[in-house]
Structure formats: structure tokens, C-alpha cells
Design a protein around this motif. Structure first.
Motif, PDB file in Angstrom:
ATOM      1  N   LEU A   1       0.813  -1.218   0.000  1.00 13.31           N
ATOM      2  CA  LEU A   1       0.000   0.000   0.000  1.00 13.31           C
ATOM      3  C   LEU A   1       0.848   1.271   0.000  1.00 13.31           C
ATOM      4  O   LEU A   1       0.350   2.361  -0.263  1.00 13.31           O
ATOM      5  CB  LEU A   1      -0.923   0.018   1.225  1.00 13.31           C
ATOM      6  N   GLY A   2       2.130   1.120   0.338  1.00 11.21           N
ATOM      7  CA  GLY A   2       2.995   2.293   0.413  1.00 11.21           C
ATOM      8  C   GLY A   2       2.900   3.015   1.728  1.00 11.21           C
ATOM      9  O   GLY A   2       3.319   4.181   1.833  1.00 11.21           O
ATOM     10  N   THR A   3       2.361   2.357   2.750  1.00 14.20           N
ATOM     11  CA  THR A   3       2.154   3.016   4.045  1.00 14.20           C
ATOM     12  C   THR A   3       2.943   2.359   5.175  1.00 14.20           C
ATOM     13  O   THR A   3       2.707   2.669   6.346  1.00 14.20           O
ATOM     14  CB  THR A   3       0.655   2.993   4.414  1.00 14.20           C
ATOM     15  N   LEU A   4       3.861   1.473   4.842  1.00 14.53           N
ATOM     16  CA  LEU A   4       4.563   0.717   5.874  1.00 14.53           C
ATOM     17  C   LEU A   4       5.337   1.635   6.819  1.00 14.53           C
ATOM     18  O   LEU A   4       5.214   1.541   8.047  1.00 14.53           O
ATOM     19  CB  LEU A   4       5.517  -0.299   5.226  1.00 14.53           C
ATOM     20  N   GLN A   5       6.120   2.541   6.249  1.00 11.73           N
ATOM     21  CA  GLN A   5       6.940   3.407   7.097  1.00 11.73           C
ATOM     22  C   GLN A   5       6.080   4.388   7.894  1.00 11.73           C
ATOM     23  O   GLN A   5       6.326   4.631   9.079  1.00 11.73           O
ATOM     24  CB  GLN A   5       7.959   4.172   6.240  1.00 11.73           C
ATOM     25  N   LEU A   6       5.049   4.903   7.251  1.00 13.65           N
ATOM     26  CA  LEU A   6       4.136   5.816   7.943  1.00 13.65           C
ATOM     27  C   LEU A   6       3.504   5.135   9.151  1.00 13.65           C
ATOM     28  O   LEU A   6       3.481   5.686  10.266  1.00 13.65           O
ATOM     29  CB  LEU A   6       3.057   6.289   6.964  1.00 13.65           C
ATOM     30  N   VAL A   7       2.987   3.931   8.954  1.00 11.73           N
ATOM     31  CA  VAL A   7       2.316   3.214  10.035  1.00 11.73           C
ATOM     32  C   VAL A   7       3.315   2.820  11.113  1.00 11.73           C
ATOM     33  O   VAL A   7       3.024   2.929  12.314  1.00 11.73           O
ATOM     34  CB  VAL A   7       1.570   1.982   9.478  1.00 11.73           C
ATOM     35  N   ARG A   8       4.503   2.384  10.712  1.00  8.22           N
ATOM     36  CA  ARG A   8       5.517   2.000  11.701  1.00  8.22           C
ATOM     37  C   ARG A   8       5.851   3.180  12.615  1.00  8.22           C
ATOM     38  O   ARG A   8       5.904   3.055  13.849  1.00  8.22           O
ATOM     39  CB  ARG A   8       6.775   1.497  10.992  1.00  8.22           C
ATOM     40  N   GLU A   9       6.076   4.339  12.011  1.00  3.05           N
ATOM     41  CA  GLU A   9       6.444   5.525  12.804  1.00  3.05           C
ATOM     42  C   GLU A   9       5.278   6.012  13.654  1.00  3.05           C
ATOM     43  O   GLU A   9       5.468   6.411  14.816  1.00  3.05           O
ATOM     44  CB  GLU A   9       6.921   6.637  11.866  1.00  3.05           C
ATOM     45  N   ALA A  10       4.071   5.953  13.082  1.00  5.94           N
ATOM     46  CA  ALA A  10       2.896   6.405  13.838  1.00  5.94           C
ATOM     47  C   ALA A  10       2.660   5.512  15.057  1.00  5.94           C
ATOM     48  O   ALA A  10       2.368   5.993  16.160  1.00  5.94           O
ATOM     49  CB  ALA A  10       1.665   6.410  12.930  1.00  5.94           C
ATOM     50  N   LEU A  11       2.787   4.206  14.864  1.00  6.02           N
ATOM     51  CA  LEU A  11       2.621   3.282  15.984  1.00  6.02           C
ATOM     52  C   LEU A  11       3.706   3.493  17.039  1.00  6.02           C
ATOM     53  O   LEU A  11       3.448   3.414  18.245  1.00  6.02           O
ATOM     54  CB  LEU A  11       2.648   1.835  15.472  1.00  6.02           C
ATOM     55  N   GLN A  12       4.908   3.769  16.558  1.00  6.24           N
ATOM     56  CA  GLN A  12       6.014   4.014  17.490  1.00  6.24           C
ATOM     57  C   GLN A  12       5.706   5.229  18.366  1.00  6.24           C
ATOM     58  O   GLN A  12       5.984   5.226  19.576  1.00  6.24           O
ATOM     59  CB  GLN A  12       7.308   4.229  16.705  1.00  6.24           C
ATOM     60  N   GLU A  13       5.112   6.247  17.767  1.00  5.29           N
ATOM     61  CA  GLU A  13       4.744   7.444  18.534  1.00  5.29           C
ATOM     62  C   GLU A  13       3.640   7.145  19.552  1.00  5.29           C
ATOM     63  O   GLU A  13       3.495   7.865  20.543  1.00  5.29           O
ATOM     64  CB  GLU A  13       4.303   8.554  17.572  1.00  5.29           C
TER      65      GLU A  13
ATOM     66  N   VAL B   1      -5.956   0.312 -12.687  1.00  8.13           N
ATOM     67  CA  VAL B   1      -7.100   0.858 -11.947  1.00  8.13           C
ATOM     68  C   VAL B   1      -6.655   2.188 -11.359  1.00  8.13           C
ATOM     69  O   VAL B   1      -5.693   2.254 -10.595  1.00  8.13           O
ATOM     70  CB  VAL B   1      -7.549  -0.103 -10.830  1.00  8.13           C
ATOM     71  N   HIS B   2      -7.325   3.257 -11.727  1.00  9.90           N
ATOM     72  CA  HIS B   2      -6.916   4.608 -11.328  1.00  9.90           C
ATOM     73  C   HIS B   2      -7.848   5.152 -10.254  1.00  9.90           C
ATOM     74  O   HIS B   2      -9.048   5.323 -10.469  1.00  9.90           O
ATOM     75  CB  HIS B   2      -6.923   5.537 -12.535  1.00  9.90           C
ATOM     76  N   LEU B   3      -7.285   5.421  -9.086  1.00 14.48           N
ATOM     77  CA  LEU B   3      -8.042   6.015  -7.986  1.00 14.48           C
ATOM     78  C   LEU B   3      -7.200   7.088  -7.322  1.00 14.48           C
ATOM     79  O   LEU B   3      -6.093   7.396  -7.764  1.00 14.48           O
ATOM     80  CB  LEU B   3      -8.450   4.937  -6.973  1.00 14.48           C
ATOM     81  N   ALA B   4      -7.710   7.596  -6.219  1.00 17.70           N
ATOM     82  CA  ALA B   4      -7.026   8.707  -5.554  1.00 17.70           C
ATOM     83  C   ALA B   4      -6.283   8.269  -4.301  1.00 17.70           C
ATOM     84  O   ALA B   4      -6.165   9.023  -3.357  1.00 17.70           O
ATOM     85  CB  ALA B   4      -8.039   9.792  -5.212  1.00 17.70           C
ATOM     86  N   ARG B   5      -5.811   7.012  -4.270  1.00 17.89           N
ATOM     87  CA  ARG B   5      -5.071   6.590  -3.081  1.00 17.89           C
ATOM     88  C   ARG B   5      -3.796   7.419  -2.948  1.00 17.89           C
ATOM     89  O   ARG B   5      -3.063   7.640  -3.896  1.00 17.89           O
ATOM     90  CB  ARG B   5      -4.698   5.102  -3.183  1.00 17.89           C
ATOM     91  N   VAL B   6      -3.530   7.886  -1.751  1.00 21.12           N
ATOM     92  CA  VAL B   6      -2.341   8.690  -1.500  1.00 21.12           C
ATOM     93  C   VAL B   6      -1.335   7.842  -0.757  1.00 21.12           C
ATOM     94  O   VAL B   6      -1.640   7.228   0.264  1.00 21.12           O
ATOM     95  CB  VAL B   6      -2.679   9.951  -0.670  1.00 21.12           C
ATOM     96  N   HIS B   7      -0.114   7.777  -1.272  1.00 22.02           N
ATOM     97  CA  HIS B   7       0.948   7.029  -0.614  1.00 22.02           C
ATOM     98  C   HIS B   7       1.881   7.991   0.095  1.00 22.02           C
ATOM     99  O   HIS B   7       2.059   9.132  -0.314  1.00 22.02           O
ATOM    100  CB  HIS B   7       1.744   6.219  -1.640  1.00 22.02           C
ATOM    101  N   SER B   8       2.474   7.496   1.142  1.00 21.50           N
ATOM    102  CA  SER B   8       3.437   8.324   1.878  1.00 21.50           C
ATOM    103  C   SER B   8       4.722   7.566   2.025  1.00 21.50           C
ATOM    104  O   SER B   8       4.722   6.369   2.215  1.00 21.50           O
ATOM    105  CB  SER B   8       2.870   8.666   3.253  1.00 21.50           C
TER     106      SER B   8
END
Length: 816
Positions: free
Chosen positions: A83-95, A809-816
Motif C-alpha cells: 500500500l505504500g504506508t509501511l513506514q508511515l504506520v511503523r512511525e505512527a505506531l512508534q509514537e 485501476v486509477h483512484l485517488a489513493r495517497v501514498h506516503s
């Protein structure tokens, strides 16, 4: 929701409170995993829905990959990565004071597979979604996996793997999509309006209920589906609730029979009932899956003559071969097509991958069992066989023996591999050598009839799970060195090759490998009563336990090394840790004895105050995907020592290679293609070649007993299996292993390859001491591993077999 850490944290904490009625601090580890999993799945949902709508609108050819196994492993981390959110979720959970790795440990590996066959299917699904192909998996939702392996006093003990005991957050029950499957009964045929019609009566009816698992493409919006079928009773207890009513017990027997269909992965087939249950499972999958596919196809409004241009159905090994007669049954009995038209459609729709040259892997079913359990299907198989034999008679008049060898029904058995070949438009092997053996030896007669159908598709693995997720520090180092293009195009890993002699890169590779070794050593010390030296060479043999994979050769060699140490305690030997991981099939007596031997050797050596400084032996129980993800990044030697010509491809060899291990191998399966890429100097090749083994098997001029009697080192280790030695302790645990070598003439050429294997191990000992040279070879292996990415394999399947194209498939998913 996932645009930044703040929005994620708010959504996550709100979910904890709203769904559980708890604060974050009150939530257990399992609570946290379940909420996070549901949050991710909900996030995937919109893309999943739009993917299905886009596929329906585009009407591109869809692929349905049928397999009895999908060894998908844990999905939380893999889905976050894609999904492209692994680092975002890891850091958010760490916080929030949470550790993502610890949360991932709450997830049980899905009990949907056993070994390489199932893991390959899982990698293929990942690549199909990532490459934006409309491709889906079709399997069974087993209540219990193969088994949970426990080692008690050195013996394998099988416990139920009830992986569904806890909530499984990744699948969704689709009760509105259920279909009926029929077993037993009898068939009445009659003429109606000038054509024969067939009526199935007095059958047992079973509901097949689908559970869908989303398969997320990497950084794209395509979300394909793994559809898993569960068997459920089509009868209600209702009027059978009175135990005094004889129908009550009939209902209980029926209910238990239905439940068993999707209860166990690979039920024990040593009895008639076990064999029948396996056959029942296979038809259940084929019938349910096909009905679902054709229901989707009907929405297109096209005639069934267009089916091959819109649907590609793939058989992963022989287990789903009943797709062929089942598709014929539906086209003839339900869609009113004639035989010739139905056969043309079927043989243009279904393709087949062969995964083995072993006779035990080429399934055969007793005629009376098929006829009793699947009466209409048997009638169709019988007709296919009659027509095929007629074709052969025209090609080879009077050659009765040849026709008998090729018949689908012969010797009172239905031969599934023969049916798969005759009913498919494509038959592929999974490595160049394997395909060559199929054409020239195992399926030579069929190749002469259908040469255009045979082709090779060398297996692959997904680098996203096996490098990016399993070994993120190495993955990041690769990106720092050659850029990020390799992530989308794994063959770009080859750009590492010019850097192989770069001392700074070598130092970083060595540092990361050492960190991974320490991490694995810590895991071992926490779970086993043994301490290992993380600076020793980590030599790993981890795969399904089978005679041809020759775990026995490795352990006999370890016994040989121990003999050398006891003879000369001051020997100059490189410290080494031998790591095993393997499950033996519950009824595979000899394989279980090998596990006991490994533990006996480990117990003896690990307790020896002198030898244990040079050698440690570790067996990691319950080997599976998640454990493999811990092992692969730490391995320095990859053991791929199968009897040449027996391993179709291998995929663990690719995973180890991608993580920088050097390979000791026979020229078997994909090992040959690995050597062609990296060169002989970057691998340790030993042993007989497949053509030499074929010669010995044909002419019978290998005598293991003579080799045993003439080679002191071999005789010594063999005698230690049965005489009073450090391993046997006066019992007969290993008599069967001894007999399998000397009394049945060493079917897998263990003794014949022993000296060559020992010499290759000596080369490893010498070369590991040359650290710069070793690291150069390690980097060379990583650089060439992109060739074995499943993205390449799937692209070849799509263009050369399935003839399908990507559907973005084109949608508006935002990756971080």
C-alpha cells in the motif's frame, strides 16, 4: 485516512475505542493486531471494489489460478508495504508506544499450504496484482493447516494447526455467492429432442461458500482476489433433531462428511477413506471455482464460444485436473453444447503447470473410486480417454504398448497428469532442466504428439516479501547504491554487479548480514536451549523434508566433520552453525527418522565441549513462511543438494540468493540457471548430473554397498547409524535409514555424492576466510537474483500462455 501520521493515529485510536470499548492502554496485543488489520482491510476495500468494476467494464481476459495450496504467510506487513504506508504506520505506531514487528507476531500464518508449490502460488498472486493483470487465485479455506510441528525428545509430533481459532481479519465471507457441489448418486441418460441428456440423481449436495481475501498490488490500485471455498451442509437439522429418529444419525454422518471436505490440508491418504477425501476436496474446488467463474462470464452476455478469449484457467500441478471434465460437464449438460464444441472450448481455456518428475506426484485414482464418487465426471473422462486413444491409434497403428502407456485410464486407474496434458493447450515445466526432462524422458511420448503445447517458465519469487519486507536494511542499501528503479523492475538489480568489488559496499553488506545473524541468534536463544556464535558461518538447509532433497546427505556430512574433530581436536576448521528447518509428512516414516537423526547429532555435538566450539547444529521447529523470513536474511550458505533431476525448480534457492547467501548445489532445477548467471566461481557445485543418474537408473550399474565397503569415511558414518555410537545409544532408531541406503541401493545417490559434497564444503571453509572475495560473490548473487523475480515469471505466463494484458485501476489513493 493514511495521508499522514496524525490522521492514521486518530483513526487507529478511534477504532480501538469504538470497536473494543477500551483505551489503547487497555488493549491486548491481539486486540491491537485485529483493529489494525480491520483498518487496513477497510482501506483496501474501495480499491478492491473499483478493481472488480474496472475488470468488468474493460472485459479483458481474466486469469484464474487454481491451486490446492496458497502459502500466503502473514499479510499485515506485506499489505502495508504494497500500500505504500509501511513506514508511515511503523512511525505512527512508534509514537503511540507500539512496535509494528511485535504486532505482526500476533498474526498466525494462514494454514493454506505446505511448501514450494503453495508459496509459488502466493508469489504469483502478488505479481499478478502488482503488474496489474486481472488474475485471481482459487483455493480451499482449510480449517486446519498441514500440522503444527513440535519436537519432543527429537521426534516430530504433529499437532492440529487450527489457524482459524483466532479471528482472521483478511477474508470476507460471501454467502450470497455460494454454489452447490454434487457427490455420489447415479446418472440417468436419455434422448431428448435428438440429443442425449444426463440427469444426476440421488446425489449428496454440499454448499461451497466463498471467503475472499484481497490481494494488493505494490503501489498500484489493483486489488485482485484470492477466493477460498469452505464446505457447508445444505441440510438443516430441522426435523432430524430427535435422536430416536434414524435420520438424525444420517444427518450427523452427512454433516461430518461435509465438514471434512474443507477441514484439513492434505488429509492422510494411507487409507481408502483418506484417498477418497482428497479426491472429494479436489472436485469440490474445481466445481465450485468453475461455477463461480462461469457465473461471472455470463454477465458479459457473450456466447460460450468466446470463453477462451475472456477466461484463462490455470492448473497448478495435477490436483485441480478435474477442472477439465467439470468444464466439459457444464458446457454439455448445463449449456447444451455438443461434445466437439465443448472440447474445443475446454482445450483452449485450460493450461497446466507440471511441478514434478516424481511418480508419487503424478496422481492416479482408482477407477471405481472416481466412478462411485463422481459418476458423471467419470463418464466424461472415459469418453475423453476413448477419443484420445482413437487419435493415438491413427497416429501409431498397432502400437498397443505405446497407447497403453499414454492412456488416461489404464491398469484400473485414472491418470491425472495424462488428463491434464490431453485437456490443456499449454503444459509448462518450471525450470529449463525440468522442462527438458519432461520433453525427453518423463513425458516424451506426449511431447511427440503435442510438441507445440510444451514450454518452460522458470519459477520466481516476489522480491517485495523476500527482500524488501524480510530484509529492509539490505533493501535500503541497494536503493542507496543503484536507485529505486529495481523495486519496479527487479532485473535492474544487475546494476549492483559493477559495485561488487567496492570495499565500502562490501562493508555495509557484511554489517547488515551480521545484524541479521545476531537477530536470528537471539531468536534461537530465546526459543531453544542453545547459544550459537553469530560470527560463525550460518549454513542453512530449510525446506520440505523428502528423500530426494537429501537432508540426510547434510547430516551424514556433519557426522563426518564430528569424526574429524574427535580424531584431531586441534583441527583447523571454520566455526559453523548448521541450521535446519523442515516438516516431514505425517505418514513419511523415513523422513521422520531423519529428523530424529538431526536431533541426535545436534544433541551429541552441542554438548561436546571441544566440538561445540567449531560446530553447532540447530533444528528450528514448525518451519513456515514467517520463520523463513527470519532465516533467509541471516543465511550465508544455502543448501540446495537435491538428487539431480528430481527437483523441478526450487524457490528457496532464489530466496537465499536474493538475500546474499552463496549456494552449495547439485546441477538440478533452477540451480543450473543460477550458475549460468553468476558463474561457477560464485557457487559451490558438486555431485552427479541428471544424465549420469538417468544412466545409473537405466543400466543399474551403481552399487551403494561396494562404495560403502571401499570408502572408510562413508563406512564410518553409516556404521554409526546402527552400531553403539554417540547417536544411536544402543537403540534401533536409525536402522531404517541404514537399510534405505544399503539394502535398497541408495535410491537418491546419497553415498555416491558424499565425497563430492564434502569436497565442496571444504572449498566453502577455505573461501569464507577470504572475506572480500566472499562478499564480492555475495553481491554478485544479489545482483543476478532479479532474474528470479516472480514478476518476470508472471509476465511470461501472461504474454506466452494466457494472452492477457494489464488493466490499470486509477483512484485517488495517497501514498506516503
Amino acid at each position: 485516512m493514511f495521508t499522514n501520521k496524525t490522521t492514521f493515529k486518530q483513526a487507529f485510536v478511534d477504532s480501538i475505542e469504538n470497536k473494543l470499548g477500551k483505551t489503547l492502554q487497555e488493549a491486548s496485543g491481539l486486540d491491537i493486531y485485529n483493529v489494525l488489520g480491520h483498518l487496513i482491510r477497510e482501506y483496501i476495500g474501495k480499491d478492491w471494489m473499483h478493481t472488480n468494476k474496472e475488470y468488468e467494464a474493460q472485459q479483458e481476459k481474466q486469469i484464474y489460478y487454481f491451486s490446492m495450496e496458497f502459502l500466503i504467510g502473514r499479510l499485515l506487513g506485506n499489505n502495508l508495504l504494497n500500500l505504500g504506508t509501511l513506514q508511515l504506520v511503523r512511525e505512527a505506531l512508534q509514537e503511540l508506544g507500539l512496535n509494528l514487528e511485535e504486532i505482526e507476531e500476533q498474526e498466525h500464518d494462514a494454514g493454506l499450504g505446505n511448501g514450494g508449490l503453495g508459496r509459488l502460488a502466493a508469489c504469483f498472486l502478488d505479481s499478478l496484482a502488482t503488474l496489474q493483470y486481472p488474475g485471481h487465485g482459487c483455493g480451499i479455506r482449510y480449517q486446519y493447516g498441514l500440522f503444527e510441528q513440535k519436537i519432543i525428545n527429537g521426534y516430530q509430533v504433529e499437532l492440529p494447526d487450527y489457524w482459524l481459532q483466532k479471528e482472521y481479519v483478511w477474508d470476507i465471507r460471501r454467502s450470497d455467492k455460494k454454489v452447490g457441489v454434487r457427490f455420489g448418486g447415479h446418472v440417468i441418460s436419455r434422448e431428448l429432442n435428438g440429443r442425449m441428456v444426463y440427469e444426476h440423481r440421488d446425489y449428496e449436495h454440499v454448499w461451497a461458500v466463498p471467503y475472499d481475501v484481497p490481494v494488493v498490488g505494490y503501489h498500484y490500485h489493483n486489488v485482485n482476489t484470492l477466493r477460498l471455498w469452505s464446505a457447508e451442509s445444505s441440510q438443516e437439522l430441522g426435523s432430524y433433531s430427535n435422536p430416536a429418529d434414524q435420520n438424525y444419525y444420517k444427518f450427523l454422518a452427512y454433516s461430518r462428511s461435509v465438514q471434512s471436505i474443507s477441514e484439513f490440508l492434505y488429509p492422510d491418504d494411507s487409507s481408502y477413506e483418506g484417498k477418497q477425501l482428497r479426491l472429494k476436496q479436489q472436485y469440490f474446488l474445481c466445481s465450485a471455482g468453475l461455477q463461480s467463474i462461469l457465473r461471472t462470464f455470463d454477465k458479459s452476455g457473450l456466447s460460450y464460444y468466446h470463453l477462451p478469449s475472456k477466461v484463462a484457467i490455470h492448473i497448478n500441478d495435477t490436483h485441480p485436473t478435474l477442472l477439465i471434465p467439470e468444464l466439459m460437464r457444464i458446457l454439455i449438460d448445463d449449456k447444451n453444447l455438443g461434445w466437439e464444441d465443448a472440447w474445443d472450448i475446454t482445450t483452449q481455456t485450460i493450461s497446466y503447470t507440471n511441478h514434478t518428475t516424481l511418480s508419487e506426484g503424478l496422481e492416479k485414482w482408482p477407477v471405481h473410486m472416481v466412478k462411485e464418487l463422481l459418476p458423471r465426471i467419470y463418464m466424461i473422462i472415459e469418453e475423453i480417454n476413448e477419443r484420445f486413444c482413437h487419435l493415438l491409434w491413427n497416429l501409431y497403428p498397432g502400437q498397443f504398448n505405446r497407447i497403453a502407456q499414454m492412456a488416461i485410464i489404464a491398469d484400473d486407474q485414472v491418470k491425472m497428469a495424462h488428463l491434464a496434458i490431453v485437456g490443456s493447450y499449454s503444459i509448462n515445466g518450471v525450470a529449463e532442466l525440468h522442462t527438458q526432462i519432461l520433453k525427453e524422458r518423463e513425458m516424451k511420448l506426449f511431447y511427440e504428439v503435442f510438441p507445440q503445447r510444451f514450454n518452460n517458465k522458470t519459477n520466481g519469487i516476489t522480491h517485495r516479501r523476500w527482500l524488501m519486507h524480510a530484509n529492509p536494511k539490505l533493501s535500503n542499501l541497494i536503493t542507496e547504491t543503484i536507485g529505486h528503479q529495481w523495486i519496479a523492475e527487479p532485473e535492474q538489480l544487475i546494476r549492483l554487479a559493477p559495485h561488487a568489488q567496492d570495499s565500502s559496499l562490501q562493508e555495509e553488506v557484511a554489517r547488515i548480514k551480521q545484524q541479521n545473524k545476531r537477530k536470528l541468534a537471539t531468536y534461537i536463544e530465546r526459543n531453544y536451549p542453545i547459544s550459537i556464535d553469530p560470527t560463525s558461518l550460518f549454513d542453512v538447509l530449510a525446506k520440505r523434508l523428502h528423500g530426494y532433497k537429501r537432508q540426510l546427505l547434510s547430516v551424514l556430512h556433519i557426522m563426518h566433520l564430528y569424526n574429524q574433530i574427535t580424531d584431531n581436536p586441534s583441527i583447523d576448521m571454520l566455526p559453523r552453525t548448521f541450521i535446519f528447518g523442515a516438516k516431514a509428512a505425517p505418514n513419511y516414516h523415513l523422513a521422520k527418522k531423519v529428523i530424529k537423526l538431526i536431533h541426535s547429532v545436534a544433541d551429541t555435538i552441542n554438548r561436546d565441549p571441544i566440538a561445540s566450539k567449531l560446530i553447532k547444529v540447530v533444528f528450528l521447529e514448525n518451519y513456515g513462511v514467517s520463520l523463513a523470513e527470519k532465516i533467509m536474511p541471516a543465511a550465508e550458505i544455502s543448501e540446495q543438494i537435491s538428487t539431480a533431476g528430481k527437483e523441478a525448480s526450487g524457490t528457496s534457492n532464489m530466496k537465499f540468493m536474493m538475500n546474499g547467501a552463496l549456494t552449495i548445489a547439485t546441477l538440478d532445477g533452477a540451480n543450473i540457471e543460477m550458475q549460468n548467471l553468476v558463474g561457477q566461481e560464485a557457487m559451490f557445485i558438486f555431485g552427479l548430473r541428471s544424465e549420469e543418474i538417468a544412466h545409473y537408473n537405466q543400466f543399474g550399474d551403481y552399487q551403494a554397498k561396494l562404495l560403502y565397503e571401499s570408502t572408510p569415511s562413508i563406512k564410518r558414518v553409516m556404521d554409526q547409524l546402527i552400531l553403539n555410537s554417540p547417536y544411536t545409544r544402543a537403540n534401533n532408531d536409525f536402522q531404517d535409514i541404514y537399510n534405505s541406503i544399503l539394502k535398497t541401493n541408495d535410491e537418491f545417490f546419497v553415498l555416491k555424492d558424499f565425497d563430492s559434497y564434502a569436497a565442496a564444503q571444504q572449498r566453502i571453509d577455505a573461501e569464507y576466510r577470504q572475506s572480500r572475495s566472499w562478499l564480492e560473490k555475495s553481491i554478485i548473487n544479489i545482483a543476478h537474483s532479479g532474474k528470479f523475480a516472480s514478476d518476470r515469471t508472471i509476465a511470461e505466463y501472461a504474454s506466452e500462455i494466457w494472452d492477457t494484458h494489464p488493466v490499470p485501476v486509477h483512484l485517488a489513493r495517497v501514498h506516503s
